[in-house]
Design a protein around this motif. Structure first.
Motif, PDB file in Angstrom:
ATOM      1  N   THR A  59       0.482  -1.358  -0.088  1.00  8.62           N
ATOM      2  CA  THR A  59       0.176   0.282  -0.029  1.00  8.62           C
ATOM      3  C   THR A  59       0.417   1.254  -0.237  1.00  8.62           C
ATOM      4  O   THR A  59       0.638   2.226  -1.087  1.00  8.62           O
ATOM      5  CB  THR A  59      -1.186  -0.042   1.268  1.00  8.62           C
ATOM      6  OG1 THR A  59      -1.974  -1.689   1.332  1.00  8.62           O
ATOM      7  CG2 THR A  59      -1.753   1.053   1.321  1.00  8.62           C
ATOM      8  N   CYS A  60       1.950   1.130   0.925  1.00  8.83           N
ATOM      9  CA  CYS A  60       3.029   2.232   0.891  1.00  8.83           C
ATOM     10  C   CYS A  60       3.765   2.762  -0.363  1.00  8.83           C
ATOM     11  O   CYS A  60       3.851   4.091  -0.573  1.00  8.83           O
ATOM     12  CB  CYS A  60       3.725   2.257   1.797  1.00  8.83           C
ATOM     13  SG  CYS A  60       5.293   3.612   2.435  1.00  8.83           S
ATOM     14  N   ILE A  61       4.025   1.816  -0.792  1.00  2.87           N
ATOM     15  CA  ILE A  61       4.888   1.671  -2.652  1.00  2.87           C
ATOM     16  C   ILE A  61       3.738   2.384  -2.999  1.00  2.87           C
ATOM     17  O   ILE A  61       3.972   3.213  -4.659  1.00  2.87           O
ATOM     18  CB  ILE A  61       5.903   1.085  -2.508  1.00  2.87           C
ATOM     19  CG1 ILE A  61       5.048  -0.301  -2.714  1.00  2.87           C
ATOM     20  CG2 ILE A  61       6.421   0.553  -1.628  1.00  2.87           C
ATOM     21  CD1 ILE A  61       5.714  -1.980  -3.467  1.00  2.87           C
ATOM     22  N   TRP A  68       7.072   6.354   1.833  1.00  4.17           N
ATOM     23  CA  TRP A  68       8.501   4.757   2.185  1.00  4.17           C
ATOM     24  C   TRP A  68       9.798   5.330   1.264  1.00  4.17           C
ATOM     25  O   TRP A  68      10.899   5.083   1.881  1.00  4.17           O
ATOM     26  CB  TRP A  68       8.018   4.119   0.578  1.00  4.17           C
ATOM     27  CG  TRP A  68       9.545   3.116   0.467  1.00  4.17           C
ATOM     28  CD1 TRP A  68      10.378   2.306  -0.500  1.00  4.17           C
ATOM     29  CD2 TRP A  68       9.738   1.907   1.351  1.00  4.17           C
ATOM     30  NE1 TRP A  68      11.042   1.645  -0.194  1.00  4.17           N
ATOM     31  CE2 TRP A  68      10.984   1.211   1.335  1.00  4.17           C
ATOM     32  CE3 TRP A  68       8.787   1.697   2.257  1.00  4.17           C
ATOM     33  CZ2 TRP A  68      11.248   0.200   1.711  1.00  4.17           C
ATOM     34  CZ3 TRP A  68       9.054   0.603   3.482  1.00  4.17           C
ATOM     35  CH2 TRP A  68      10.454  -0.063   3.090  1.00  4.17           C
ATOM     36  N   ASN A  69      10.562   6.485   0.774  1.00  2.84           N
ATOM     37  CA  ASN A  69      11.346   6.692   0.588  1.00  2.84           C
ATOM     38  C   ASN A  69      12.446   7.214   1.861  1.00  2.84           C
ATOM     39  O   ASN A  69      13.643   7.528   2.298  1.00  2.84           O
ATOM     40  CB  ASN A  69      11.514   7.804  -0.537  1.00  2.84           C
ATOM     41  CG  ASN A  69      12.976   8.466  -1.368  1.00  2.84           C
ATOM     42  OD1 ASN A  69      14.023   7.774  -1.271  1.00  2.84           O
ATOM     43  ND2 ASN A  69      13.086   9.475  -1.607  1.00  2.84           N
ATOM     44  N   ARG A 280       8.030  -1.462 -14.120  1.00  2.00           N
ATOM     45  CA  ARG A 280       9.505  -1.062 -12.819  1.00  2.00           C
ATOM     46  C   ARG A 280      10.344  -1.496 -12.577  1.00  2.00           C
ATOM     47  O   ARG A 280      10.426  -2.980 -12.375  1.00  2.00           O
ATOM     48  CB  ARG A 280       8.132  -0.921 -11.874  1.00  2.00           C
ATOM     49  CG  ARG A 280       8.838   0.628 -10.575  1.00  2.00           C
ATOM     50  CD  ARG A 280       7.922   0.091  -9.733  1.00  2.00           C
ATOM     51  NE  ARG A 280       8.620  -1.175  -8.715  1.00  2.00           N
ATOM     52  CZ  ARG A 280       7.830  -1.649  -7.674  1.00  2.00           C
ATOM     53  NH1 ARG A 280       6.706  -1.428  -7.760  1.00  2.00           N
ATOM     54  NH2 ARG A 280       8.767  -3.013  -7.015  1.00  2.00           N
ATOM     55  N   SER A 281      11.675  -1.369 -12.279  1.00  2.00           N
ATOM     56  CA  SER A 281      12.787  -1.544 -12.534  1.00  2.00           C
ATOM     57  C   SER A 281      13.578  -1.768 -11.251  1.00  2.00           C
ATOM     58  O   SER A 281      14.074  -2.158 -10.248  1.00  2.00           O
ATOM     59  CB  SER A 281      13.591  -0.374 -12.842  1.00  2.00           C
ATOM     60  OG  SER A 281      14.145   0.142 -13.445  1.00  2.00           O
ATOM     61  N   GLY A 282      12.148  -2.896 -10.603  1.00  3.25           N
ATOM     62  CA  GLY A 282      12.621  -3.578  -9.626  1.00  3.25           C
ATOM     63  C   GLY A 282      14.269  -4.530  -9.943  1.00  3.25           C
ATOM     64  O   GLY A 282      13.768  -4.960 -10.539  1.00  3.25           O
ATOM     65  N   ALA A 301      10.925   3.326 -11.380  1.00  5.07           N
ATOM     66  CA  ALA A 301      11.291   2.936 -10.312  1.00  5.07           C
ATOM     67  C   ALA A 301      11.261   3.414  -8.549  1.00  5.07           C
ATOM     68  O   ALA A 301      10.616   4.635  -8.880  1.00  5.07           O
ATOM     69  CB  ALA A 301      13.264   2.595  -9.657  1.00  5.07           C
ATOM     70  N   LEU A 302      10.839   2.265  -7.804  1.00  9.32           N
ATOM     71  CA  LEU A 302      10.128   3.005  -6.052  1.00  9.32           C
ATOM     72  C   LEU A 302      11.499   4.069  -6.218  1.00  9.32           C
ATOM     73  O   LEU A 302      12.148   3.488  -6.245  1.00  9.32           O
ATOM     74  CB  LEU A 302      10.253   1.045  -5.481  1.00  9.32           C
ATOM     75  CG  LEU A 302       9.905   1.736  -4.214  1.00  9.32           C
ATOM     76  CD1 LEU A 302       8.349   2.414  -3.660  1.00  9.32           C
ATOM     77  CD2 LEU A 302      10.360   0.415  -3.088  1.00  9.32           C
ATOM     78  N   PRO A 303      11.327   4.983  -5.393  1.00  5.62           N
ATOM     79  CA  PRO A 303      12.386   6.059  -4.045  1.00  5.62           C
ATOM     80  C   PRO A 303      12.866   5.233  -3.715  1.00  5.62           C
ATOM     81  O   PRO A 303      12.109   4.380  -3.115  1.00  5.62           O
ATOM     82  CB  PRO A 303      11.744   6.574  -3.845  1.00  5.62           C
ATOM     83  CG  PRO A 303       9.796   7.415  -4.714  1.00  5.62           C
ATOM     84  CD  PRO A 303       9.713   5.489  -5.384  1.00  5.62           C
TER      85      PRO A 303
END
Length: 371
Positions: A59-61, A68-69, A280-282, A301-303
């Motif tokens: 949920t956060c991401i 999250w960052n 996304r670049s996981g 990408a996720l911060p």
């Protein structure tokens, strides 16, 4: 029989679970007569509070990436505080598992449980080999780092250099890459076969892998693909039923429609059948794609722990970074120009990548250290 205890997670993204699944498959296929494995979700060692924190991750991401960052950055400056707190929380259940299972080695694949588990082991004078397998490619939280571990298995040269700069002993680190699950491998054994079997004339086949993306953005990308290219688009929504249903409803009235899939066990097959992957670049998605030789176009990408992964794609010639949603189409244009020359080149770079096909090497290294 030697016993291996793997500490992982269930709900903090796809990567940790994929890595421990890959390890289990490797041990089973090569060493089932010599070792047995047990996987524990580290968050269940801590009771309700830690379990709740794990469940909030997705949920956060998706909805609060900036939050999250901030959490990720907090871990850099408060490593010791987090480890002390977790040690107290997980101690009782962890010691009980150690007594009941009596492992010969602990393999940790989640940053929350490196220092905290080692704190408990050292305080109780429990002498068990402890390996850490880092599942982030470049930007790594310092929660991973602990010189008390026997070995830290690094996913990349850059990750190793970063660890050494931040105080990890060089002789603790060994570079392999990220292990991937069965099925994620190249169909071809030479660059000649890659060139011969790369689609350069037929309809472009594009796979869109949803990683907590908003439905509106997915629709924009899909519409853009069909308007620009002669293509077939497959969208994997994973366990996100709302996204699946919204996409199905939206495209039911269109003259074109992507192949929309929910959760599937057929990802390796899809990677092999398609020409380009948009995701996304996981780290896990990137390395699974590299193993299957499908060029990657990043859609962000996720911060925090993923933010340098798109740059890593570019630097190693494994795919393309993008700076906006529309830039996705620019990068596809680059891949397909001149009879898809760059698409072939990226596949060749992936074939040569040092971190490809490493699962069995990692598994052998672990087994050799306990037999």
């Amino acid at each position: 029989m030697k016993r291996i205890l793997i500490i992982s997670s269930e709900y903090t993204g796809h990567g940790h679970k994929s890595v421990h699944t890959a390890l289990l498959q490797g041990f089973e296929s090569k060493y089932k007569e010599k070792v047995e494995c047990k996987v524990i979700n580290g968050f269940t060692l801590g009771g309700p509070d830690l379990i709740a924190a794990e469940r909030l991750y997705n949920t956060c991401i998706k909805y609060f990436p900036k939050v999250w960052n901030n959490i990720f950055r907090f871990s850099f400056k408060n490593k010791n505080f987090i480890n002390r707190h977790n040690s107290i929380t997980i101690k009782r259940r962890f010691i009980k598992i150690i007594k009941n299972y009596n492992p010969d080695i602990i393999v940790n694949v989640h940053p929350m449980f490196s220092g905290s588990l080692l704190n408990v082991l050292k305080k109780k004078n429990i002498n068990i080999k402890f390996f850490i397998i880092i599942t982030d490619l470049i930007t790594i939280t310092k929660l991973w780092f602990d010189n008390r571990a026997d070995k830290i298995i690094s996913p990349s040269i850059e990750a190793s250099e970063y660890m050494i700069k931040n105080g990890v002993d060089r002789d603790k680190i060994i570079i392999f890459g990220l292990p991937v699950r069965e099925g994620f491998y190249s169909l071809f054994e030479s660059k000649e076969l890659i060139r011969e079997n790369t689609n350069i004339n037929d309809t472009l086949k594009i796979l869109l892998l949803n990683n907590s993306e908003k439905t509106k953005r997915l629709i924009y990308i899909i519409n853009g693909l069909y308007s620009r290219y002669k293509c077939e688009v497959t969208v994997v929504c994973g366990r996100n039923k709302k996204t699946y249903e919204k996409l199905k409803e939206f495209f039911s009235s269109r003259s074109y429609s992507p192949n929309i899939i929910g959760y599937t066990q057929e990802l390796p097959k899809l990677f092999h059948e398609n020409d380009i992957l948009i995701t996304r670049s996981g780290p896990t998605a990137i390395i699974e794609a590299v193993n299957c030789l499908i060029p990657v176009v990043s859609m962000g990408a996720l911060p925090g722990q993923e933010e340098e992964n798109p740059i890593y794609l570019n630097r190693n010639g494994l795919g393309y970074n993008t700076n906006s949603t529309d830039d996705i189409f620019n990068k596809i244009d680059l891949l397909i120009e001149n009879n898809r020359e760059n698409l072939i080149k990226v596949r060749e770079n992936q074939f040569d990548y040092y971190g490809r096909d490493v699962r069995d090497k990692i598994v052998k290294y672990i087994v050799d250290n306990i037999l």
